[in-house]
Scaffold this motif. Structure first.
Motif, PDB file in Angstrom:
ATOM      1  N   LEU A 104      -4.900   0.751   2.807  1.00  0.00           N
ATOM      2  CA  LEU A 104      -5.177   2.112   3.278  1.00  0.00           C
ATOM      3  C   LEU A 104      -4.155   2.534   4.323  1.00  0.00           C
ATOM      4  O   LEU A 104      -3.623   3.660   4.270  1.00  0.00           O
ATOM      5  CB  LEU A 104      -6.586   2.173   3.860  1.00  0.00           C
ATOM      6  CG  LEU A 104      -6.974   3.488   4.538  1.00  0.00           C
ATOM      7  CD1 LEU A 104      -7.045   4.623   3.521  1.00  0.00           C
ATOM      8  CD2 LEU A 104      -8.316   3.349   5.267  1.00  0.00           C
ATOM      9  N   GLY A 162       0.818  -1.206   0.000  1.00  0.00           N
ATOM     10  CA  GLY A 162       0.000   0.000   0.000  1.00  0.00           C
ATOM     11  C   GLY A 162       0.852   1.257   0.000  1.00  0.00           C
ATOM     12  O   GLY A 162       0.554   2.232  -0.706  1.00  0.00           O
ATOM     13  N   ALA A 176      -7.772  -4.532   1.834  1.00  0.00           N
ATOM     14  CA  ALA A 176      -7.936  -3.133   1.444  1.00  0.00           C
ATOM     15  C   ALA A 176      -7.646  -2.193   2.613  1.00  0.00           C
ATOM     16  O   ALA A 176      -7.029  -1.133   2.430  1.00  0.00           O
ATOM     17  CB  ALA A 176      -9.349  -2.902   0.911  1.00  0.00           C
ATOM     18  N   PRO A 217      -5.832   1.358  -1.254  1.00  0.00           N
ATOM     19  CA  PRO A 217      -6.774   0.317  -0.812  1.00  0.00           C
ATOM     20  C   PRO A 217      -7.308  -0.530  -1.953  1.00  0.00           C
ATOM     21  O   PRO A 217      -7.488  -1.749  -1.792  1.00  0.00           O
ATOM     22  CB  PRO A 217      -7.907   1.132  -0.159  1.00  0.00           C
ATOM     23  CG  PRO A 217      -7.307   2.437   0.190  1.00  0.00           C
ATOM     24  CD  PRO A 217      -6.263   2.706  -0.844  1.00  0.00           C
TER      25      PRO A 217
END
Length: 288
Positions: A199, A46, A195, A69
């Motif tokens: 993030l 990420g 996800a 995400p």
């Protein structure tokens, strides 16, 4: 007073940091009982996604809050479909598979980005609090973590999606008898957990230089936070984050960050010794 305000803000930041990096793991472990040893690498990817998008000309907030995400969520979906779904109920096999996956991801990221630290400038400038200089991006992380926890609570408590997910967690047979496919619920739960990890990685990317091995810096803290918190996804994450964040920063300001990390780990061991089912298993049995 200025020093007290700095200490308080740093404690709140550490609580938000632990909640942010633990949210994805809490969803996967708390609702599926899957130990994902690649969680740290999901966070790392990420972060690299945010850095790559910013260098490609994307807006940094769009990269952090949307692209990271989305990319890691898609990766999580592929991992669940190709690997994890074949290993439900086999905890040791799942741990070994996700550990091997983490090594693979580290190798791929090293091949693509190299083994040198990369970073992206923080979008929010620092500010002065009395005679102390504070990082403005820390306030952004506190805000994102707060919104994330509130959003998770609202979804779990007031939506059909949250109700079905909780039902499948408590009894897959009952959920199946009501017409819901537990395996599909698990698939989307794992995807959402991934996800959330993306993030966290995206939001934390501007803080420090990122390396392919950075996932290891997150996985230990995330695991002790989630395991100590217990089965309740939201209440456990908040409670353990508050305890460990306060202890870590209080001890760090009184001695050094290294001592703070050691004391935090020692407290985690003590709490698990006293409460093997976690904090929520002892005090908040019906909490979400």
């Amino acid at each position: 007073m200025d020093y007290a305000a700095v200490v308080l803000l740093e404690i709140i930041y550490m609580i938000a940091f632990l909640a942010l990096i633990s949210a994805g793991l809490a969803v996967v472990f708390g609702m599926m009982r899957v130990i994902n040893l690649a969680h740290g690498e999901f966070i790392m990817i990420g972060g690299y996604t945010t850095i790559a998008c910013v260098k490609a000309g994307f807006n940094i907030y769009f990269a952090m809050l949307v692209v990271s995400p989305l990319v890691v969520g898609i990766l999580g979906l592929l991992v669940e479909r190709l690997v994890v779904r074949h290993l439900y109920g086999r905890m040791i096999d799942t741990m070994l598979a996700t550990w091997g996956l983490s090594l693979l991801m580290v190798g791929v990221v090293t091949f693509i980005f190299g083994n040198t630290a990369v970073s992206v400038p923080a979008p929010i400038p620092g500010y002065t609090l009395g005679q102390f200089q504070m990082g403005g991006h820390n306030l952004f992380i506190i805000g994102i973590a707060t919104l994330l926890i509130i959003g998770m609570w609202l979804v779990m408590r007031f939506t059909r999606l949250g109700l079905v997910a909780r039902g499948a967690m408590q009894s897959a047979d009952v959920a199946s008898s009501l017409g819901y496919d537990p395996k599909r619920v698990y698939m989307w739960t794992f995807t959402v957990g991934a996800a959330l990890s993306g993030l966290a990685g995206g939001v934390l990317a501007p803080l420090t230089g990122l390396l392919p091995s950075s996932g290891g810096a997150y996985i230990a803290k995330a695991f002790i936070t989630v395991i100590t918190g217990g089965a309740a996804v939201i209440t456990g994450t908040i409670t353990s984050s508050a305890i460990f964040g306060t202890i870590n920063q209080a001890v760090s300001f009184g001695s050094s960050p290294v001592i703070g990390e050691i004391v935090m780990l020692a407290c985690a061991v003590l709490l698990l010794r006293l409460m093997p089912q976690g904090i929520t298993g002892r005090f908040f049995r019906n909490a979400p």
